[in-house]
Design a protein around this motif. Structure first.
Motif, PDB file in Angstrom:
ATOM      1  N   ILE A  63       0.790  -1.134   0.037  1.00 46.72           N
ATOM      2  CA  ILE A  63      -0.071   0.224  -0.022  1.00 46.72           C
ATOM      3  C   ILE A  63       0.927   1.331  -0.177  1.00 46.72           C
ATOM      4  O   ILE A  63       1.749   1.347   0.746  1.00 46.72           O
ATOM      5  CB  ILE A  63      -0.814   0.059   1.122  1.00 46.72           C
ATOM      6  N   THR A  64       0.597   2.197  -1.084  1.00 45.83           N
ATOM      7  CA  THR A  64       1.366   3.352  -1.157  1.00 45.83           C
ATOM      8  C   THR A  64       0.526   4.503  -0.973  1.00 45.83           C
ATOM      9  O   THR A  64      -0.588   4.347  -1.421  1.00 45.83           O
ATOM     10  CB  THR A  64       2.232   3.428  -2.205  1.00 45.83           C
ATOM     11  N   LYS A  70      -4.394   9.611  -2.176  1.00 50.98           N
ATOM     12  CA  LYS A  70      -5.194   8.347  -1.893  1.00 50.98           C
ATOM     13  C   LYS A  70      -4.483   7.217  -1.648  1.00 50.98           C
ATOM     14  O   LYS A  70      -3.384   7.083  -2.476  1.00 50.98           O
ATOM     15  CB  LYS A  70      -6.274   8.268  -2.785  1.00 50.98           C
ATOM     16  N   PRO A  71      -4.794   6.241  -1.030  1.00 45.46           N
ATOM     17  CA  PRO A  71      -3.692   5.119  -0.765  1.00 45.46           C
ATOM     18  C   PRO A  71      -4.100   4.264  -2.301  1.00 45.46           C
ATOM     19  O   PRO A  71      -5.246   3.847  -2.729  1.00 45.46           O
ATOM     20  CB  PRO A  71      -4.436   4.314   0.229  1.00 45.46           C
ATOM     21  N   GLU A  75      -0.719  -5.320  -5.938  1.00 45.99           N
ATOM     22  CA  GLU A  75      -0.652  -6.819  -5.952  1.00 45.99           C
ATOM     23  C   GLU A  75       0.490  -7.056  -6.642  1.00 45.99           C
ATOM     24  O   GLU A  75       0.711  -6.603  -7.706  1.00 45.99           O
ATOM     25  CB  GLU A  75      -1.922  -7.541  -6.156  1.00 45.99           C
ATOM     26  N   PHE A  76       1.208  -8.181  -6.416  1.00 46.82           N
ATOM     27  CA  PHE A  76       2.195  -8.794  -7.045  1.00 46.82           C
ATOM     28  C   PHE A  76       2.276 -10.424  -6.820  1.00 46.82           C
ATOM     29  O   PHE A  76       1.766 -10.989  -5.955  1.00 46.82           O
ATOM     30  CB  PHE A  76       3.595  -8.016  -6.824  1.00 46.82           C
ATOM     31  N   PRO A  94       6.265  -9.029 -11.119  1.00 46.70           N
ATOM     32  CA  PRO A  94       7.335  -8.338  -9.775  1.00 46.70           C
ATOM     33  C   PRO A  94       6.722  -7.164  -9.141  1.00 46.70           C
ATOM     34  O   PRO A  94       5.917  -6.509  -9.837  1.00 46.70           O
ATOM     35  CB  PRO A  94       8.488  -8.277 -10.766  1.00 46.70           C
ATOM     36  N   LEU A  95       7.507  -6.995  -8.268  1.00 43.84           N
ATOM     37  CA  LEU A  95       7.110  -5.905  -7.430  1.00 43.84           C
ATOM     38  C   LEU A  95       7.956  -4.751  -8.159  1.00 43.84           C
ATOM     39  O   LEU A  95       9.094  -4.702  -8.306  1.00 43.84           O
ATOM     40  CB  LEU A  95       7.590  -5.944  -6.084  1.00 43.84           C
ATOM     41  N   VAL A  96       7.211  -3.463  -8.501  1.00 43.85           N
ATOM     42  CA  VAL A  96       7.930  -2.516  -9.541  1.00 43.85           C
ATOM     43  C   VAL A  96       7.505  -1.184  -8.692  1.00 43.85           C
ATOM     44  O   VAL A  96       6.650  -0.791  -8.367  1.00 43.85           O
ATOM     45  CB  VAL A  96       7.335  -2.485 -10.859  1.00 43.85           C
ATOM     46  N   ASP A  97       8.705  -0.286  -8.882  1.00 45.65           N
ATOM     47  CA  ASP A  97       8.615   1.083  -8.393  1.00 45.65           C
ATOM     48  C   ASP A  97       8.989   2.003  -9.458  1.00 45.65           C
ATOM     49  O   ASP A  97       9.905   1.713 -10.321  1.00 45.65           O
ATOM     50  CB  ASP A  97       9.506   1.499  -7.305  1.00 45.65           C
TER      51      ASP A  97
END
Length: 184
Positions: A63-64, A70-71, A75-76, A94-97
């Motif tokens: 959660i970002t 807003k939050p 999902e990954f 994959p988890l991505v930023d």
């Protein structure tokens, strides 16, 4: 005076006993967790699952806070919802930023367990989407990342180290002009 001292002494030992009991409980839970999820035990479980056609699953979320305050829930993993039911796929997400700074966009993806020559990255023709795919003997990853602005594909540089892929791209300097629509 003596009663007050006795009360404080008992109270101090009472809290000390509680802290000691909590520490013991945590140590016991950690020991049980390590025994249950020991790497050799996990490999045995994976082999057993493969015999029965059961695929191991990876699922997580984070959660970002978005730019609007807003939050955002992301999902990954390899569990997808198909018609409201969870399905396990071979490809993990994959988890991505995505980071945007000045005239550059940086995408950071966690892709552990694959060789760097097995990773493929592409930028779509419109320059707004980055596609990351990786496939090794044990793991497959796939993710389409929407970029915050259009990028120059020729400026892209990717580095893979310790299971983390970092792709840096320059934004295009094209200025989009509005199109005037005549009113009839």
């Amino acid at each position: 005076m003596e009663d007050d001292w006795e009360y404080r002494r008992r109270r101090r030992y009472f809290w000390w006993d509680i802290e000691r009991d909590i520490e013991r409980m945590i140590e016991d839970m950690m020991r049980e967790f390590e025994e249950l999820f020991h790497p050799m035990r996990l490999r045995e479980l994976e082999k057993e699952w493969e015999k029965h056609g059961i695929k191991p699953y990876v699922y997580g979320f984070r959660i970002t806070i978005g730019p609007d305050g807003k939050p955002l829930l992301e999902e990954f993993g390899n569990v997808r919802r198909v018609k409201g039911r969870p399905m396990i796929t071979e490809e993990r997400e994959p988890l991505v930023d995505v980071f945007e700074s000045g005239d550059e966009i940086t995408v950071v993806a966690e892709i552990p367990g694959v060789e760097k020559d097995k990773i493929e990255t592409k930028i779509s023709e419109d320059g707004r989407t980055l596609v990351i795919s990786a496939s090794d003997t044990n793991r497959k990853y796939y993710k389409e990342v929407e970029l915050p602005s259009e990028v120059d594909p020729s400026s892209a540089k990717a580095v893979y180290k310790n299971g983390v892929l970092e792709v840096k791209m320059k934004k295009t300097k094209k200025e989009r002009k509005g199109f005037k629509i005549s009113v009839e």
